[in-house]
Design a protein around this motif. Structure first.
Motif, mmCIF file in Angstrom:
data_model
loop_
_atom_site.group_PDB
_atom_site.id
_atom_site.type_symbol
_atom_site.label_atom_id
_atom_site.label_comp_id
_atom_site.label_asym_id
_atom_site.label_seq_id
_atom_site.Cartn_x
_atom_site.Cartn_y
_atom_site.Cartn_z
ATOM 1 N N ASP A 173 -2.408 -5.724 -9.262
ATOM 2 C CA ASP A 173 -1.491 -6.720 -8.723
ATOM 3 C C ASP A 173 -0.407 -6.282 -7.789
ATOM 4 O OD1 ASP A 173 0.896 -8.817 -10.473
ATOM 5 O OD2 ASP A 173 -0.168 -9.274 -8.703
ATOM 6 N N HIS A 174 -0.897 -5.494 -6.882
ATOM 7 C CA HIS A 174 0.062 -4.996 -5.831
ATOM 8 C C HIS A 174 -0.717 -4.800 -4.502
ATOM 9 C CE1 HIS A 174 3.851 -3.075 -4.989
ATOM 10 N NE2 HIS A 174 3.162 -1.697 -4.521
ATOM 11 N N HIS A 175 -0.273 -5.333 -3.609
ATOM 12 C CA HIS A 175 -1.330 -5.582 -2.261
ATOM 13 C C HIS A 175 -0.585 -4.860 -0.989
ATOM 14 C CE1 HIS A 175 -2.035 -8.625 -5.340
ATOM 15 N NE2 HIS A 175 -3.186 -8.507 -4.722
ATOM 16 N N THR A 197 4.774 -1.226 -0.011
ATOM 17 C CA THR A 197 6.102 -1.349 -0.263
ATOM 18 C C THR A 197 6.242 -2.650 -1.329
ATOM 19 O OG1 THR A 197 8.445 -1.969 0.441
ATOM 20 C CG2 THR A 197 6.502 -3.161 1.472
ATOM 21 N N HIS A 202 7.476 -5.785 -2.691
ATOM 22 C CA HIS A 202 8.531 -6.981 -2.095
ATOM 23 C C HIS A 202 9.395 -7.454 -3.094
ATOM 24 C CE1 HIS A 202 4.371 -7.459 0.068
ATOM 25 N NE2 HIS A 202 4.958 -7.003 0.882
ATOM 26 N N ASP A 203 8.815 -7.306 -4.444
ATOM 27 C CA ASP A 203 9.765 -7.859 -5.446
ATOM 28 C C ASP A 203 10.817 -6.815 -5.562
ATOM 29 O OD1 ASP A 203 7.112 -9.073 -7.396
ATOM 30 O OD2 ASP A 203 8.003 -9.728 -5.688
#
Ligand code: HBI
Length: 97
Positions: A57-59, A74, A76-77
């Motif tokens: 779950d990390h793009h 990076t 974003h959250d």
């Protein structure tokens, strides 16, 4: 979703432990460029990363020019680097072994 960011010192230690990744964007991201024999190999690599990104779950933020794949990670959250970037960088590197 709020994600805890890394301090610069923590990120420095973790990036040093990763092969071939470097800070980019004023240390708000890490980046690496991969070069393959041809486009097909590059695209196959990107396909594997796409599946990893869904699993984590990390793009990535990435680009492809023929046999080269440029990747930046990076969170974003978190507005910068988090363990999710480091874990994803490690997982991407492991695809090459
Ligand atoms: N990928 N690089 C990156 N950064 C994020 O913050 C992020 C993501 N993929 C999915 C994701 N966040 C989701 O958890 C949130 O959009 C809900």
């Amino acid at each position: 979703m709020a994600v805890e960011g890394l301090t610069h010192e923590e990120a420095q230690k973790l990036v040093a432990a990763l092969d071939c990744w470097a800070f980019t964007r004023d240390a708000e991201a890490i980046g690496r460029t991969f070069e393959f024999d041809d486009f097909s190999q590059a695209f196959a690599f990107m396909t594997q990363i796409a599946l990893l990104a869904e699993k984590h779950d990390h793009h990535p933020e990435w680009s492809n020019v023929y046999n080269k794949v440029q990747i930046e990670l990076t969170t974003h959250d978190a507005g910068g680097l988090s363990m999710r970037d480091m874990n994803m960088a490690r997982a991407i590197g492991d695809l090459l072994t």
